[in-house]
Scaffold this active site. Structure first.
Site, PDB file in Angstrom:
ATOM      1  N   ASP A 208      -9.847 -14.573   5.726  1.00  0.00           N
ATOM      2  CA  ASP A 208      -8.990 -14.331   4.696  1.00  0.00           C
ATOM      3  C   ASP A 208      -8.767 -13.046   4.173  1.00  0.00           C
ATOM      4  O   ASP A 208      -9.266 -12.027   4.609  1.00  0.00           O
ATOM      5  CB  ASP A 208      -9.284 -15.562   3.285  1.00  0.00           C
ATOM      6  CG  ASP A 208      -8.298 -15.796   2.544  1.00  0.00           C
ATOM      7  OD1 ASP A 208      -6.956 -15.313   2.551  1.00  0.00           O
ATOM      8  OD2 ASP A 208      -8.451 -16.933   2.013  1.00  0.00           O
TER       9      ASP A 208
ATOM     10  N   GLU B 107      -3.710 -20.092  -6.395  1.00  0.00           N
ATOM     11  CA  GLU B 107      -5.125 -19.742  -6.307  1.00  0.00           C
ATOM     12  C   GLU B 107      -5.848 -19.682  -7.655  1.00  0.00           C
ATOM     13  O   GLU B 107      -5.502 -20.658  -8.418  1.00  0.00           O
ATOM     14  CB  GLU B 107      -5.189 -18.450  -5.439  1.00  0.00           C
ATOM     15  CG  GLU B 107      -4.513 -18.762  -4.148  1.00  0.00           C
ATOM     16  CD  GLU B 107      -4.610 -17.244  -3.240  1.00  0.00           C
ATOM     17  OE1 GLU B 107      -5.843 -16.807  -2.976  1.00  0.00           O
ATOM     18  OE2 GLU B 107      -3.826 -16.831  -2.726  1.00  0.00           O
TER      19      GLU B 107
HETATM   20  C1  BGC Z   1      -5.190 -17.217   0.413  1.00  0.00           C
HETATM   21  C2  BGC Z   1      -4.940 -17.563   2.100  1.00  0.00           C
HETATM   22  C3  BGC Z   1      -3.631 -17.269   2.425  1.00  0.00           C
HETATM   23  C4  BGC Z   1      -3.729 -15.700   2.633  1.00  0.00           C
HETATM   24  C5  BGC Z   1      -2.588 -14.859   3.011  1.00  0.00           C
HETATM   25  C6  BGC Z   1      -4.981 -15.627   0.740  1.00  0.00           C
HETATM   26  O1  BGC Z   1      -5.401 -15.193  -0.682  1.00  0.00           O
HETATM   27  O2  BGC Z   1      -6.460 -17.629   0.294  1.00  0.00           O
HETATM   28  O3  BGC Z   1      -4.874 -19.217   1.827  1.00  0.00           O
HETATM   29  O4  BGC Z   1      -3.211 -17.748   3.981  1.00  0.00           O
HETATM   30  O5  BGC Z   1      -4.189 -15.053   1.316  1.00  0.00           O
HETATM   31  O6  BGC Z   1      -1.395 -14.942   2.341  1.00  0.00           O
HETATM   32  C1  BGC Z   2      -0.938 -11.559  -1.710  1.00  0.00           C
HETATM   33  C2  BGC Z   2      -1.184 -13.132  -1.075  1.00  0.00           C
HETATM   34  C3  BGC Z   2      -2.611 -13.204  -1.259  1.00  0.00           C
HETATM   35  C4  BGC Z   2      -3.181 -12.939  -2.818  1.00  0.00           C
HETATM   36  C5  BGC Z   2      -4.703 -12.814  -2.347  1.00  0.00           C
HETATM   37  C6  BGC Z   2      -1.312 -11.491  -2.837  1.00  0.00           C
HETATM   38  O1  BGC Z   2      -1.024 -10.226  -3.533  1.00  0.00           O
HETATM   39  O2  BGC Z   2       0.576 -11.663  -1.779  1.00  0.00           O
HETATM   40  O3  BGC Z   2      -0.468 -13.624  -0.181  1.00  0.00           O
HETATM   41  O4  BGC Z   2      -2.990 -14.464  -1.066  1.00  0.00           O
HETATM   42  O5  BGC Z   2      -2.715 -11.593  -3.065  1.00  0.00           O
HETATM   43  O6  BGC Z   2      -5.369 -12.452  -3.457  1.00  0.00           O
END
Ligand code: BGC
Ligand code: BGC
Length: 655
Positions: free
Chosen positions: A337, A543
């Site tokens: 991830d 998230e």
């Molecule tokens: C998320 C994933 C996602 C990745 C890319 C992460 O923070 O947990 O689900 O695919 O970011 O954006």
């Molecule tokens: C990104 C996301 C990612 C996330 C994780 C963001 O800044 O744009 O894609 O999932 O950070 O912490």
């Protein structure tokens, strides 16, 4: 340059020469020697020729897959191998970086776009520029560009936004999921992108988790059923390819089942936290969707930020290598991830060298770095040089990445297909999304006790009131992962139809639709409305920002329900990523609909409220009474829900 054609010509001419001179035995021996020499020279030259330009085995699609992989792997330096394992963010992926570090993959993070409101063509030309840089390296290995398309091509302006997974779970319709998968694949390909970080196959066991809406259900069986979205994304694998990574062609995309494993089982639903469960429980609840994903030829699997019984999944050799790769025989690549390796230590990134060692040794093949690629490359190179990470581990990772790239036809078709641009947000896909909205709605109450059902409403409804923060708000009805990572509010983010617009275009010409977001009691009383439709719910989030311990309807939702429902026969439509506390208001409400996060096609809500279609959706989650019951899932000994898992009233179409 000596090519194969030259070689065969030379062979033929020497044979001819031999035939002519066969009268002389002495000459014969001499000629044989000459011929041998000649043949030897030709062979030598032809080999030089192969290496210098023309024929490269790995570039020949007629060669068997493993021959291509072996051939390419044998030509790669350590730097090229580590480059393949590196996935970097779009914002740092200049052509020079891609070329100089032999980068294997680029991603768009949430909201990371080439330009605000970029068109399909702008996306495709961005990918093209990066791809050309990759193709200009000595081995010319194409990059694989990845993006989150978790409810349609969410980052992209004017893409079709489908209901989030929690709503798709309520449809119980795997065929629909598959169709959605194909439509999303086309929209993603329209922008020149061949790879998506979807589906999320989390089994969310606690709605306090901010990602609960990314999960199809609390029930592993429903999640398993909905993995049919994978053959939609990738195309249906023929029997000979089942269980191995497969992508049918340039109208499909490589998929990614995430987040392996136990992401939906954390303590109190805290994002990225600890999932405490024994191995048997893990296999019974969180693992089953991965069986389906692997057998349905999923190309990649993303590791979860979470820990299992205190051990970070990104460092879990047993589950990543022994179980997923060796036992389940997953042959695609395992991706980390976003900064997933960094987060092995706490605080995150405090010992990146150790993180890389643990993550790569656990069996992670591609690393979503996504920014500090020089650190990553430097550290991994030294870990290989000092034999901490054996070359066999690097080769396994690269082999898997190349396997996916070869099987999906990336070497043959590395560049975007401009003829697909029109697939983005096209009407057929919007119609499909609208169908999904209709089927995802769950009718939880229809008429007060002892009274007649309220729904469906007549289209000749006279004067009706539409109220609430979510009635005319496209951003709210789409939720997180829409245009930006966290999602947006309002109506200026992308193309779509709000629920209010849907209602207005559904009712009879004689009807009067009055809209007031937050009406006063006086306004409601004096309005003389036949019915009111109140649409309230959660603001967009994603998230950790979505983690929530109280799960109440945000203000002023409850007071709008109170004001309107005390005065008019009311239908409450809840827009949320999960069940919320509704028990205190439910007796005041005449009809109650859980609409989840329906996406851009708000007309699907009106389709069912006004009886063009019946309600059929069934809860994919248990509707709790109060948060102190949580976690509470179907089958639990203390099960005492307000509405049980699987519940959903039905209505018949009235037209
Ligand atoms: C998320 C994933 C996602 C990745 C890319 C992460 O923070 O947990 O689900 O695919 O970011 O954006
Ligand atoms: C990104 C996301 C990612 C996330 C994780 C963001 O800044 O744009 O894609 O999932 O950070 O912490």
């Amino acid at each position: 340059m000596i090519t194969h054609d030259h070689f065969s010509l030379l062979k033929k001419s020497s044979y001819f020469y031999l035939k002519k001179e066969r009268s002389s035995l002495v000459a014969m021996g001499h000629i044989w020697r000459c011929a041998h020499l000649l043949l030897y020279c030709c062979l030598l030259l032809s080999t030089v020729g192969v290496q210098g330009s023309g024929y490269l085995k790995y570039k020949d699609p007629k060669q068997p897959l493993n021959t291509r992989i072996d051939d390419l792997l044998s030509r790669m330096s350590l730097a090229e191998k580590i480059g393949q394992m590196s996935q970097i963010e779009r914002s740092v992926a200049t052509p020079d970086v891609i070329k100089n570090d032999y980068i294997g993959s680029v991603l768009s993070g949430g909201g990371s776009v080439p330009a605000p409101q970029a068109t399909a063509q702008e996306w495709a030309s961005m990918v093209t520029e990066m791809q050309k840089a990759a193709l200009s390296t000595p081995l010319g290995i194409p990059i694989i560009y990845g993006i989150d398309a978790v409810h349609g091509h969410g980052n992209v302006y004017k893409a079709t936004i489908f209901p989030h997974n929690v709503g798709l779970g309520a449809t119980r319709d795997p065929e629909l999921a598959k169709k959605i998968g194909s439509a999303v694949a086309l929209e993603v390909r329209a922008t020149g992108i061949p790879y998506i970080f979807a589906p999320c196959v989390a089994v969310c066991r606690d709605p306090r988790w901010g990602r609960c809406y990314e999960s199809f259900s609390e029930d592993p069986k429903v999640v398993q059923m909905m993995t049919q979205i994978i053959p939609g994304f990738q195309g249906e694998a023929p029997p000979s390819s089942r269980g191995r990574p497969y992508v049918a062609g340039t109208r499909n995309v490589a998929a990614c089942a995430k987040h392996y494993v136990g992401d939906g089982g954390t303590n109190k639903g805290i994002n990225e936290n600890n999932t405490i469960i024994d191995f048997h429980g893990l296999l019974k609840i969180h693992m089953p969707p991965y069986y389906n994903a692997v057998i349905n030829s999923v190309s990649t699997i993303m590791v979860s930020y979470t820990s299992w019984n205190g051990v970070k999944m990104h460092a879990n050799h047993f589950l990543v290598t022994d179980f997923l790769k060796n036992k389940l025989k997953f042959r695609g690549f395992v991706i980390s991830d976003w900064q997933g390796l960094d987060r092995i230590t706490s605080p995150a990134g405090s010992d990146y060298h150790l993180s890389i060692k643990l993550g790569v040794l656990a069996g992670i093949d591609m690393i979503m770095i996504p920014f500090n690629y020089t650190d990553f490359i430097g550290n991994l190179t030294s870990l290989v040089h000092d034999n901490t990470i054996p070359m066999s581990r690097i080769d396994d990772a690269v082999r898997r990445i190349l396997r996916v790239k070869f099987t999906m036809g990336l070497f043959e078709n590395p560049l975007p297909d401009p003829s697909l641009a029109g697939e983005l947000g096209k009407q057929e896909h919007r119609d499909l999304a609208r169908e999904a909205v209709r089927k995802s709605l769950v009718l939880l109450k229809n008429g007060k006790y002892g009274e007649k059902p309220v729904l469906p409403l007549p289209k000749k409804c006279g004067k009706i009131l539409v109220a609430g923060s979510h009635a005319d708000n496209l951003g709210n009805q789409c939720g997180g992962w829409t245009i930006t990572w966290q999602g947006l509010q309002g109506n200026n983010l992308t193309a779509g139809t709000t629920i209010l617009e849907g209602i207005k275009s559904t009712v009879d010409g004689s009807a009067q639709v009055v809209y007031s977001e937050e009406p006063s009691p006086d306004f409601v009383q004096k309005g003389v409305f036949n019915y009111a439709i109140v649409v309230v719910g959660e603001p967009p989030y994603s998230e950790t920002q979505g983690d929530n311990l109280n799960l109440t309807i945000p203000a002023p939702g409850p007071s709008v329900i109170e004001t309107v429902c005390s005065n008019v026969k009311c239908i409450v439509v809840l827009i949320s990523g999960r069940p919320l506390v509704i028990e205190p208001y439910i007796n005041k409400i005449d009809a109650f609909v859980a609409a989840w996060l329906p996406g851009t096609e708000g007309k699907g809500v009106a389709d069912v409220l006004f009886g063009d279609y019946g309600f059929t959706g069934k809860l994919s989650r248990t509707w709790f009474k109060s948060v102190d019951q949580l976690p509470m899932n179907v089958g639990d000994p203390h099960y005492d829900p307000l509405f049980p898992f699987g519940f959903g009233l039905e209505t018949h179409p009235s037209y």
